[in-house]
Design an enzyme around this catalytic site. Structure first.
Site, PDB file in Angstrom:
ATOM      1  N   ASP A 142       0.816  -1.221   0.000  1.00  0.00           N
ATOM      2  CA  ASP A 142       0.000   0.000   0.000  1.00  0.00           C
ATOM      3  C   ASP A 142       0.841   1.259   0.000  1.00  0.00           C
ATOM      4  O   ASP A 142       0.346   2.345  -0.284  1.00  0.00           O
ATOM      5  CB  ASP A 142      -0.907   0.035   1.238  1.00  0.00           C
ATOM      6  CG  ASP A 142      -2.016  -0.987   1.152  1.00  0.00           C
ATOM      7  OD1 ASP A 142      -2.829  -1.069   2.089  1.00  0.00           O
ATOM      8  OD2 ASP A 142      -2.069  -1.722   0.143  1.00  0.00           O
ATOM      9  N   GLY A 185      -5.649  -1.396  -1.806  1.00  0.00           N
ATOM     10  CA  GLY A 185      -5.474  -0.082  -1.177  1.00  0.00           C
ATOM     11  C   GLY A 185      -6.760   0.320  -0.489  1.00  0.00           C
ATOM     12  O   GLY A 185      -7.624   0.953  -1.081  1.00  0.00           O
ATOM     13  N   ARG A 277       0.083  -9.043  -4.530  1.00  0.00           N
ATOM     14  CA  ARG A 277       0.931  -9.331  -3.362  1.00  0.00           C
ATOM     15  C   ARG A 277       1.986 -10.396  -3.664  1.00  0.00           C
ATOM     16  O   ARG A 277       2.956 -10.552  -2.921  1.00  0.00           O
ATOM     17  CB  ARG A 277       0.044  -9.805  -2.212  1.00  0.00           C
ATOM     18  CG  ARG A 277      -0.796  -8.693  -1.613  1.00  0.00           C
ATOM     19  CD  ARG A 277      -0.216  -8.302  -0.298  1.00  0.00           C
ATOM     20  NE  ARG A 277      -0.431  -9.378   0.644  1.00  0.00           N
ATOM     21  CZ  ARG A 277      -1.544  -9.500   1.385  1.00  0.00           C
ATOM     22  NH1 ARG A 277      -2.493  -8.575   1.309  1.00  0.00           N
ATOM     23  NH2 ARG A 277      -1.699 -10.508   2.206  1.00  0.00           N
TER      24      ARG A 277
HETATM   25  O1  F6P Z   1      -2.159  -4.089   3.561  1.00  0.00           O
HETATM   26  C1  F6P Z   1      -1.888  -4.616   2.329  1.00  0.00           C
HETATM   27  C2  F6P Z   1      -3.123  -5.224   1.743  1.00  0.00           C
HETATM   28  O2  F6P Z   1      -2.749  -5.913   0.598  1.00  0.00           O
HETATM   29  C3  F6P Z   1      -4.208  -4.214   1.400  1.00  0.00           C
HETATM   30  O3  F6P Z   1      -3.942  -3.511   0.215  1.00  0.00           O
HETATM   31  C4  F6P Z   1      -5.410  -5.107   1.285  1.00  0.00           C
HETATM   32  O4  F6P Z   1      -6.620  -4.407   1.427  1.00  0.00           O
HETATM   33  C5  F6P Z   1      -5.179  -6.059   2.458  1.00  0.00           C
HETATM   34  O5  F6P Z   1      -3.762  -6.154   2.626  1.00  0.00           O
HETATM   35  C6  F6P Z   1      -5.750  -7.436   2.222  1.00  0.00           C
HETATM   36  O6  F6P Z   1      -5.587  -8.131   3.460  1.00  0.00           O
HETATM   37  P1  F6P Z   1      -5.677  -9.729   3.500  1.00  0.00           P
HETATM   38  O7  F6P Z   1      -4.476 -10.263   2.798  1.00  0.00           O
HETATM   39  O8  F6P Z   1      -5.681 -10.042   4.969  1.00  0.00           O
HETATM   40  O9  F6P Z   1      -6.942 -10.104   2.784  1.00  0.00           O
END
Ligand code: F6P
Length: 344
Positions: A142, A185, A277
C-alpha cells in the site's frame, strides 16, 4: 526527525547477541530479501539470528528457530515470506503483548526486527515501550508507512498492476469496452495512482479523492467524445462514491453497473486482488529490502533502543515510532493531474 545510521566502524562495543526477526501483516514481495539481509548482516556482526514464524501470533506461541546464513539461501528471488505472516488479534490485547514479552525473555532475544506495514510497526513500537529493542522495516504494497517514500513490495506490486493493465487494454481495444480494474489499497490510493499512470489508465479513482458515479460516467463519455473507443478505469478498493447504493459489494461493481445504464458503454470488471501481493520481487525491491536489513542490524548494533526505518529516495535513516501517529498519504494530486492529461 531522522537519525543517521552509524557506519559499522563507528559502532559501540557489541551489546547484543541474539536478534529475532518476524514478518507481519499483509505479505509483500521483498520480505524474504529483507530477512536474508537481516540474518547475513547480523551473522556478520557476530549475532545469533532467530526467525519467528507467523508474525506476532508465532511470537506469542514461541515459534522461534535459529536462522543461519544457509537457512536464508535461495530466497531473495521469492515473493511471500519464509517465516510466513499473520494478523494477530491476540497481540492487540495487553495479555497478548505480555505473552509476547515473556516469549522474548524466554528465548533471550536482545533485539527484534519487525518487517511489515503500519499495524505491524505499531506493534514494534508497543514492544519498544515495554523495553524491547525493536527496529521496524516498512513493508506493505500500500506504501502508506509514514516517512518512507517507498516500502518493500510497492515496486513489485506496481509492475504487476502495469502488466495486468497492458493485457486488459488489448481486449478493451478489441471490443471497444470500458474495463473497471480494482486494485488493492483500503485507505491508500498509491497503487491505483502510480499503477494507473504507468498503465495509461484513462480514469483513476482514489480513496483520498471521492467522486460520484455520475462524475465517473461523465469522464468516460468525455473520453468517447475525444474519439476514445475504450477506457481503463483503475479504482482503489477503498474508493467510495457518495452516490453508491449500499447494496453493492464494491465500488468497482457499482461503477460497472452505472456505466451499463448509459446504454452506449459496454463495461467489464477485473479485480486484481492478491495477484498484487505475489511474484518475484523486482531488483528495486530486492535492493531496498537488503539495505533496510543492513540498516536495522547497524542501528541495533549501535545500541538503538528502538526506531523504525525510512527511505527518502536515496538514503535510509531511523525515525521515531511517533511518526506512526501521523497518517501518511504518498498520493500526490499533481500526479493525478498528469495521469489525466497524458491519458487523453
Ligand atoms: O495491507 C496490504 C493489503 O494488501 C491491502 O492492500 C489489502 O486491502 C489487504 O492487505 C488485504 O488483506 P488480507 O491479505 O488479509 O486479505
Amino acid at each position: 526527525m531522522s537519525y543517521d545510521i552509524p557506519a559499522k566502524s563507528e559502532v559501540a562495543e557489541k551489546i547484543m547477541t541474539r536478534i529475532g526477526v518476524l514478518t507481519s501483516g499483509g505479505d509483500a514481495p521483498g520480505m524474504n530479501a529483507a530477512l536474508r539481509a537481516c540474518v547475513r548482516c547480523g551473522t556478520d556482526a557476530g549475532f545469533s539470528m532467530f526467525g519467528i514464524a507467523r508474525g506476532y501470533s508465532g511470537l506469542i506461541s514461541g515459534d522461534v528457530t535459529v536462522l543461519d546464513n544457509r537457512a536464508v539461501g535461495g530466497i531473495i528471488e521469492r515473493g511471500g515470506t519464509l517465516l510466513r505472516s499473520a494478523r494477530s488479534k491476540e497481540f492487540m490485547t495487553d495479555a497478548g503483548q505480555q505473552k509476547a514479552l515473556a516469549r522474548i525473555e524466554e528465548h533471550g532475544l536482545d533485539g527484534l526486527i519487525v518487517i511489515g506495514g503500519n499495524g505491524s510497526l505499531r506493534g514494534a513500537k508497543r514492544l519498544c515501550e515495554m523495553g524491547v529493542r525493536t527496529m521496524g522495516i516498512p513493508a506493505s504494497i500500500d506504501n502508506d508507512v509514514p516517512e518512507s517514500t517507498m516500502a518493500i513490495g510497492v515496486d513489485t506490486a506496481l509492475n504487476t498492476v502495469v502488466e495486468c493493465l497492458d493485457r486488459l487494454r488489448d481486449t478493451a481495444i478489441a471490443h471497444e469496452r470500458a474495463f473497471v480494474v480494482e486494485v488493492m489499497g483500503r485507505e491508500s490510493g498509491y497503487i491505483a495512482l502510480m499503477g494507473g499512470l504507468a498503465g495509461g489508465a484513462e480514469i483513476i479513482l482514489l480513496p483520498e479523492m471521492p467522486e460520484s458515479l455520475e462524475a465517473v460516467a461523465r469522464s468516460v463519455q468525455s473520453g468517447m467524445s475525444l474519439g476514445k473507443s475504450h477506457s481503463i478505469i483503475v479504482v482503489a478498493e477503498g474508493f467510495k462514491p457518495p452516490d453508491m447504493a449500499p447494496t453493492f459489494a464494491s465500488s468497482a461493481r457499482a461503477i460497472c453497473s452505472h456505466l451499463d445504464t448509459l446504454g452506449n458503454v459496454e463495461s467489464r470488471l477485473t479485480i486484481l486482488g492478491h495477484l498484487q501481493r505475489g511474484g518475484s520481487p523486482t531488483a528495486f525491491d530486492r535492493i531496498l529490502a537488503s539495505r533496510f536489513g543492513e540498516a536495522a542490524i547497524q542501528a541495533l548494533t549501535a545500541g538503538s533502543t528502538g526506531r523504525m526505518l525510512r527511505y527518502d529516495g536515496r538514503d535510509i535513516a531511523a525515525v521515531d515510532y511517533a511518526a506512526l501517529d501521523t497518517p501518511c498519504s504518498n498520493v500526490d494530486p499533481d500526479i493525478l493531474r498528469l495521469a489525466d492529461i497524458v491519458a487523453h
